[in-house]
Design a protein around this motif. Sequence first.
Motif, short mmCIF file in Angstrom:
data_model
loop_
_atom_site.label_atom_id
_atom_site.label_comp_id
_atom_site.label_asym_id
_atom_site.label_seq_id
_atom_site.Cartn_x
_atom_site.Cartn_y
_atom_site.Cartn_z
N GLY A 1 0.81 -1.22 0.00
CA GLY A 1 0.00 0.00 0.00
C GLY A 1 0.83 1.26 0.00
O GLY A 1 1.69 1.45 -0.86
N ASP A 2 0.58 2.10 1.00
CA ASP A 2 1.20 3.43 1.04
C ASP A 2 2.46 3.39 1.90
O ASP A 2 2.41 3.64 3.10
CB ASP A 2 0.20 4.44 1.60
N LEU A 3 3.58 3.08 1.27
CA LEU A 3 4.83 2.95 2.03
C LEU A 3 5.53 4.30 2.17
O LEU A 3 6.46 4.45 2.95
CB LEU A 3 5.75 1.94 1.36
N LYS A 4 5.02 5.30 1.42
CA LYS A 4 5.61 6.63 1.49
C LYS A 4 5.14 7.38 2.74
O LYS A 4 5.93 7.88 3.52
CB LYS A 4 5.25 7.42 0.24
N TYR A 5 3.83 7.41 2.92
CA TYR A 5 3.27 8.20 4.01
C TYR A 5 2.88 7.37 5.24
O TYR A 5 2.53 7.94 6.27
CB TYR A 5 2.03 8.94 3.52
N GLY A 6 2.88 6.04 5.12
CA GLY A 6 2.36 5.21 6.22
C GLY A 6 3.33 5.13 7.40
O GLY A 6 4.33 4.42 7.36
N ARG A 7 3.00 5.80 8.48
CA ARG A 7 3.91 5.82 9.64
C ARG A 7 3.96 4.48 10.35
O ARG A 7 4.97 4.13 10.96
CB ARG A 7 3.50 6.93 10.61
N THR A 8 2.88 3.70 10.26
CA THR A 8 2.92 2.38 10.93
C THR A 8 3.96 1.50 10.25
O THR A 8 4.66 0.73 10.90
CB THR A 8 1.54 1.68 10.91
N VAL A 9 4.05 1.65 8.93
CA VAL A 9 5.05 0.88 8.16
C VAL A 9 6.45 1.33 8.54
O VAL A 9 7.35 0.51 8.78
CB VAL A 9 4.83 1.10 6.64
#
Length: 306
Positions: free
Chosen positions: A160-168
């Motif tokens: 998914g959103d690996l740029k903005y995802g802080r959980t990642v």
Amino acid sequence: MKKNPLLGHDVISMRDFGRDEIRAILDRCKDFEKNKKPLLQGKVLANLFFEPSTRTRLSFDAAMKRLGGQTIGFADALSTSISKGESLWDTIRVAEGYCDVMVIRHPAEGSARLAAEATKLPVINGGDGSNQHPTQTLLDLYTLQKRTGRIEGLKIAFVGDLKYGRTVHSLIRSLSLFGAELWLVSPPSLKLPADFMDDLAESRTKHTEVDDLAAVPADVDVLYVTRIQKERFADPIEYERVRAHYQVTPATVERFGDRLTLMHPLPRVSELHAALDAHPGAAWFDQARNGVVVRETLLALVLGAA
Ligand code: NCD
């Protein structure tokens, strides 16, 4: 854990936590699950939420109250003097007179660190922009440990959103300490940012970037699916372009078999089909539930009550 390395400390970034500390916290969580005492009677937690939240705020609230403590705070910065132009620094200096520990969620990266500089009280980061979400990582690791029996050497695909995802961002950092092998599945415009890629290179964590879930091998242990973080996009057209890029459904995950653990920090929008709730590996509601015991443990540790 003989001595308590978290006593009086802040919880700002998973970059500040080594293997042994993470292990010690997860062990403590296990003890807490069995044995709950009113350890935080007379203590007050301030929940300072400048961004929307369901799980993080409610589970910190529940954790504090279940340990006998009390909570104050706000869920919407518009209802505070921030809307009159008060600075974050001043807000924290004022709040420290009302509580013993603070949780802050704020859209600006680095805001939790700034808050921690403004006060001597322990500050826990409940999410700072797209940077870090350390308590989510601890509950994700705790859930993984409970479900798969280990957090070492996992093969895990982030989707998914690996740029903005802080959980990642938080979780990847910690998994790299435990010998994980990673697949990073995102549209080209939402790849993992360079500084997190540098961390992976430095820690010699095996990782493969792909934009198609079909490129992920069928023997991965975990799929960690994330929401496209609409609120972080400067350009709404750009969001529209990637919005429906991934839709994980029962058909998509069939080839991974029943031993797959499926995770999502929630909230989900369209990237994770509700029919997957029936999948034996579906962990999202467990993740949310485990947030309480993990946050109980953290509150008790930083306040020196454990
Ligand atoms: C996440 C967050 O706020 O970063 N939610 C949560 O705390 N469980 C994920 C998200 O908003 O997509």
